[in-house]
Design a protein around this motif. Structure first.
Motif, PDB file in Angstrom:
ATOM      1  N   SER A  46     -51.167 -15.632 -16.563  1.00 47.73           N
ATOM      2  CA  SER A  46     -50.006 -15.061 -16.846  1.00 47.73           C
ATOM      3  C   SER A  46     -48.596 -16.699 -16.048  1.00 47.73           C
ATOM      4  O   SER A  46     -48.954 -17.644 -15.165  1.00 47.73           O
ATOM      5  CB  SER A  46     -49.830 -14.641 -15.903  1.00 47.73           C
ATOM      6  OG  SER A  46     -49.062 -14.574 -14.271  1.00 47.73           O
ATOM      7  N   ASP A  77     -51.927 -10.441 -14.168  1.00 49.95           N
ATOM      8  CA  ASP A  77     -51.219 -10.271 -14.948  1.00 49.95           C
ATOM      9  C   ASP A  77     -50.127  -8.800 -15.173  1.00 49.95           C
ATOM     10  O   ASP A  77     -48.938  -9.192 -14.597  1.00 49.95           O
ATOM     11  CB  ASP A  77     -50.903 -10.946 -15.879  1.00 49.95           C
ATOM     12  CG  ASP A  77     -51.981 -10.965 -17.169  1.00 49.95           C
ATOM     13  OD1 ASP A  77     -51.858 -10.538 -18.642  1.00 49.95           O
ATOM     14  OD2 ASP A  77     -53.050  -9.842 -16.568  1.00 49.95           O
ATOM     15  N   MET A  78     -50.989  -8.425 -15.483  1.00 49.34           N
ATOM     16  CA  MET A  78     -50.519  -6.217 -15.239  1.00 49.34           C
ATOM     17  C   MET A  78     -50.108  -6.375 -14.241  1.00 49.34           C
ATOM     18  O   MET A  78     -49.210  -5.456 -14.101  1.00 49.34           O
ATOM     19  CB  MET A  78     -51.380  -5.855 -16.626  1.00 49.34           C
ATOM     20  CG  MET A  78     -51.308  -5.766 -17.929  1.00 49.34           C
ATOM     21  SD  MET A  78     -52.052  -5.429 -19.023  1.00 49.34           S
ATOM     22  CE  MET A  78     -51.273  -3.669 -19.130  1.00 49.34           C
ATOM     23  N   SER A  80     -41.577   2.554 -12.942  1.00 53.04           N
ATOM     24  CA  SER A  80     -42.741   1.617 -14.142  1.00 53.04           C
ATOM     25  C   SER A  80     -43.622   1.928 -14.100  1.00 53.04           C
ATOM     26  O   SER A  80     -44.153   3.018 -13.886  1.00 53.04           O
ATOM     27  CB  SER A  80     -42.583   0.004 -13.198  1.00 53.04           C
ATOM     28  OG  SER A  80     -43.409   0.674 -12.056  1.00 53.04           O
ATOM     29  N   ASN A  81     -44.344   1.674 -15.106  1.00 54.07           N
ATOM     30  CA  ASN A  81     -45.828   2.052 -15.554  1.00 54.07           C
ATOM     31  C   ASN A  81     -46.390   2.303 -15.048  1.00 54.07           C
ATOM     32  O   ASN A  81     -47.601   3.408 -14.179  1.00 54.07           O
ATOM     33  CB  ASN A  81     -45.651   1.162 -16.671  1.00 54.07           C
ATOM     34  CG  ASN A  81     -45.132   1.156 -18.335  1.00 54.07           C
ATOM     35  OD1 ASN A  81     -44.697   2.371 -18.572  1.00 54.07           O
ATOM     36  ND2 ASN A  81     -45.239   0.263 -18.983  1.00 54.07           N
ATOM     37  N   ALA A  82     -46.486   1.354 -13.391  1.00 55.68           N
ATOM     38  CA  ALA A  82     -47.746   1.511 -12.619  1.00 55.68           C
ATOM     39  C   ALA A  82     -47.149   2.512 -11.766  1.00 55.68           C
ATOM     40  O   ALA A  82     -47.942   3.531 -11.133  1.00 55.68           O
ATOM     41  CB  ALA A  82     -48.389   0.078 -11.910  1.00 55.68           C
ATOM     42  N   ARG A  98     -40.357  -0.007 -19.031  1.00 52.73           N
ATOM     43  CA  ARG A  98     -39.653   0.048 -18.325  1.00 52.73           C
ATOM     44  C   ARG A  98     -37.765  -0.817 -18.097  1.00 52.73           C
ATOM     45  O   ARG A  98     -36.846  -0.785 -17.496  1.00 52.73           O
ATOM     46  CB  ARG A  98     -40.552  -1.915 -17.777  1.00 52.73           C
ATOM     47  CG  ARG A  98     -39.723  -2.249 -16.025  1.00 52.73           C
ATOM     48  CD  ARG A  98     -41.388  -2.984 -15.917  1.00 52.73           C
ATOM     49  NE  ARG A  98     -41.204  -3.827 -15.234  1.00 52.73           N
ATOM     50  CZ  ARG A  98     -41.193  -5.571 -15.146  1.00 52.73           C
ATOM     51  NH1 ARG A  98     -41.661  -5.231 -16.530  1.00 52.73           N
ATOM     52  NH2 ARG A  98     -40.637  -6.313 -14.826  1.00 52.73           N
ATOM     53  N   ARG A 152     -56.370  -6.306 -14.750  1.00 52.18           N
ATOM     54  CA  ARG A 152     -55.630  -8.268 -15.047  1.00 52.18           C
ATOM     55  C   ARG A 152     -54.266  -8.004 -14.132  1.00 52.18           C
ATOM     56  O   ARG A 152     -53.557  -7.461 -14.251  1.00 52.18           O
ATOM     57  CB  ARG A 152     -54.699  -7.409 -16.336  1.00 52.18           C
ATOM     58  CG  ARG A 152     -55.924  -7.074 -17.085  1.00 52.18           C
ATOM     59  CD  ARG A 152     -55.810  -7.319 -18.990  1.00 52.18           C
ATOM     60  NE  ARG A 152     -54.873  -8.001 -19.202  1.00 52.18           N
ATOM     61  CZ  ARG A 152     -53.876  -8.012 -19.966  1.00 52.18           C
ATOM     62  NH1 ARG A 152     -53.932  -7.283 -21.299  1.00 52.18           N
ATOM     63  NH2 ARG A 152     -53.635  -8.331 -20.660  1.00 52.18           N
ATOM     64  N   GLY A 165     -46.972  -7.222 -13.028  1.00 53.93           N
ATOM     65  CA  GLY A 165     -45.944  -7.004 -13.800  1.00 53.93           C
ATOM     66  C   GLY A 165     -45.793  -5.101 -13.785  1.00 53.93           C
ATOM     67  O   GLY A 165     -45.003  -4.544 -14.424  1.00 53.93           O
ATOM     68  N   GLU A 166     -46.134  -4.449 -12.776  1.00 55.56           N
ATOM     69  CA  GLU A 166     -45.782  -3.269 -12.655  1.00 55.56           C
ATOM     70  C   GLU A 166     -46.686  -2.334 -13.851  1.00 55.56           C
ATOM     71  O   GLU A 166     -45.717  -1.406 -13.340  1.00 55.56           O
ATOM     72  CB  GLU A 166     -44.758  -3.222 -12.168  1.00 55.56           C
ATOM     73  CG  GLU A 166     -44.561  -3.642 -11.008  1.00 55.56           C
ATOM     74  CD  GLU A 166     -44.159  -2.721  -9.462  1.00 55.56           C
ATOM     75  OE1 GLU A 166     -44.325  -1.186  -9.812  1.00 55.56           O
ATOM     76  OE2 GLU A 166     -45.239  -3.346  -8.471  1.00 55.56           O
ATOM     77  N   ASP A 167     -47.544  -2.864 -14.298  1.00 56.37           N
ATOM     78  CA  ASP A 167     -47.726  -2.329 -16.313  1.00 56.37           C
ATOM     79  C   ASP A 167     -48.962  -1.443 -15.287  1.00 56.37           C
ATOM     80  O   ASP A 167     -49.705  -0.680 -16.063  1.00 56.37           O
ATOM     81  CB  ASP A 167     -48.061  -2.710 -16.772  1.00 56.37           C
ATOM     82  CG  ASP A 167     -46.261  -3.049 -17.767  1.00 56.37           C
ATOM     83  OD1 ASP A 167     -45.768  -3.721 -18.168  1.00 56.37           O
ATOM     84  OD2 ASP A 167     -45.682  -2.045 -17.861  1.00 56.37           O
TER      85      ASP A 167
END
Lengths: 227, 240
Positions: free
Chosen positions: A4, B153-154, A117-119, A65, B151, B157-159
């Motif tokens: 990242s 990074d995800m 957000s997706n999470a 998002r 991951r 990124g709140e994914d």
């Protein structure tokens, strides 16, 4: 391996490429994430441009998002190719104030964005699913619960009809799984009624005589047992 | 007395066999005597992970056991290992098949401990929860979790859900967090296990740490650093 980092990429219209596309992004440390897997460069960008009808290909579900920032914008989440050219044109045409506003929204996302957000959506769904999976109760158990509750309540009240008692299982976002039992009651049994207290208010009548007079008529009926 | 540990997950493809192979090898490198059993009799993969597919002579189906029913062969095998005259194994790792059907029930019969492998996806988490219920029903209370294919990074990124979230929701002690690593695929293809790499791969290091925690029987705490700080002041923008 996923790395990242911050990436500032020049704008080229990579329409000849099926997968990787490059687009102009401000060097915001927050949102540009580039994950390089082996040889292929795969750029994941959340296009958060306000007011833009982007049909973006959802790369790892990033489009949800951006929908949060754009408010009412309806995005098709599944695999529609992004129109880089119109996106760039719009970005160039935005006034300074609009860009500043957008930058503020990206750098300091509002709580509503973070919540959708997706999470977070995944977390909420998982919570609901776990609750309902864990608390799935068999029909036999439901019958027994109803029977026990009716039995316990019938010491205190007279139940209207045993067949009308219903048990329902639902989920609530704060409390989790909720069991509700609906019991129609005819009346309270004699020994548990509150008739013995003298002076309880049995009826209240309320008349509003209007704003001008500034007074309200209220009539209380008190219970006084007959001697 | 050997410690019999089942490696299970419910959902297929989350990394049970990879975990069995790598944790088993790490334990062996620490000096323990380890036996790894692939309880998926029909679709065996542990031999591929370890690079031993050409050296498979017999499977458990082909052994003559005192029990006519082959389902009990696994229990017989574990008992035979425990009752060995020479040194009995210190660890017996059982790699379970995916699903929650008879294959799994058979595989968890001889075990007292379980390692639950899961990823940070909603599908595998739901299945992991189901399997936890099943394990507890069958008398296995000592369940620890390994979160695989993470991951960061995800997560930033709140994914992807974070390990902290998952630990709260599933409520299991954490044995290890394994990052997503393409070395896993390469080492599977070559048949050379990941933990033997020099220089060590990230996922290999994580597996070794998980193996050590398994030995010492303690668990780790999910790290808060994965999550974004709630109030980002203006200057954190520069600080990074």
């Amino acid at each position: 391996m996923a790395v990242s980092g911050n990436l500032r990429v020049d704008a080229t219209l990579a329409s000849y490429h099926q997968h990787p596309f490059r687009s102009y992004v401000p060097s915001s440390k927050v949102d540009s994430v580039c994950s390089m897997n082996g040889g292929s460069r795969y750029l994941e960008i959340t296009p958060k441009w306000k007011g833009l009808a982007i049909n973006s290909r959802s790369i790892g579900g990033q489009t949800k998002r951006s929908a949060g920032i754009m408010g009412d914008l309806k995005l098709s989440p599944n695999a529609v190719r992004e129109d880089v050219e119109s996106f760039l044109l719009h970005a160039v045409n935005m006034s300074f104030f609009e860009r500043l506003n957008l930058a503020r929204k990206i750098v300091f996302p509002s709580p509503a964005t973070r919540r959708s957000s997706n999470a977070n959506i995944g977390k909420q769904r998982l919570k609901m699913i776990l609750f309902s999976d864990r608390c799935a109760v068999s029909d036999e158990a439901k019958q027994k619960i109803v029977k026990n509750i009716v039995h316990a309540l019938s010491d205190f009240v007279e139940i209207e009809s045993k067949d009308k008692v219903q048990l329902s299982v639902s989920t609530d976002s704060d409390l989790g799984t909720i069991y509700s039992v609906t019991v129609p009651v005819r009346r309270v049994k004699a020994e548990y009624q509150e008739e013995d207290d003298v002076g309880t208010i049995t009826n209240i009548e309320y008349k509003n005589t209007g704003d001008r007079s500034g007074s309200v008529d209220v009539r209380f009926d008190f219970y006084v047992p007959d001697e | 007395m050997p410690r019999v540990v089942v490696i299970t997950s419910g959902k297929g493809g989350v990394g049970k066999t990879t975990t069995t192979a790598n944790v088993g090898l790490s334990l062996a490198r620490l000096g323990f005597f380890v036996v790894a059993i692939d309880a998926d009799v029909g679709l065996r993969n542990l031999d591929l992970l370890l690079g031993l597919e050409n050296r498979v002579n017999y499977t458990v189906i082909e052994i003559e056991t005192p029990h006519r029913i082959r389902l009990k062969a696994l229990v017989w095998l574990v008992d035979a290992l425990k009752a060995r005259d020479e040194r009995s194994p210190d660890f017996i790792l059982i790699d379970c098949p995916a699903g929650i059907d008879a294959g799994l029930i058979t595989a968890i019969t001889p075990a007292k401990e379980a390692v639950l492998v899961t990823t940070l996806e909603i599908t595998s988490l739901r299945d992991a929860d189901r399997v936890t219920g099943l394990l507890e029903c069958d008398g296995i209370r000592d369940i620890k979790m390994i979160v695989n294919r993470v991951r960061t990074d995800m997560i930033k990124g709140e994914d992807m859900m974070s390990v902290l979230n998952v630990q709260e929701m599933l409520g299991l002690p954490l044995l290890g967090v394994i990052p997503e690593d393409s070395e896993v695929i390469r080492s599977t293809n070559r048949g050379y296990p990941l933990v033997l790499h020099k220089p060590p791969a990230l996922a290999g290091l994580a597996f070794e740490q998980a193996a050590w925690r398994l030995v010492e029987q303690y668990s780790m705490k999910a790290v808060m650093a994965e999550e974004e700080p709630k109030n980002r002041g203006f200057f954190s923008f520069f600080g990074g």
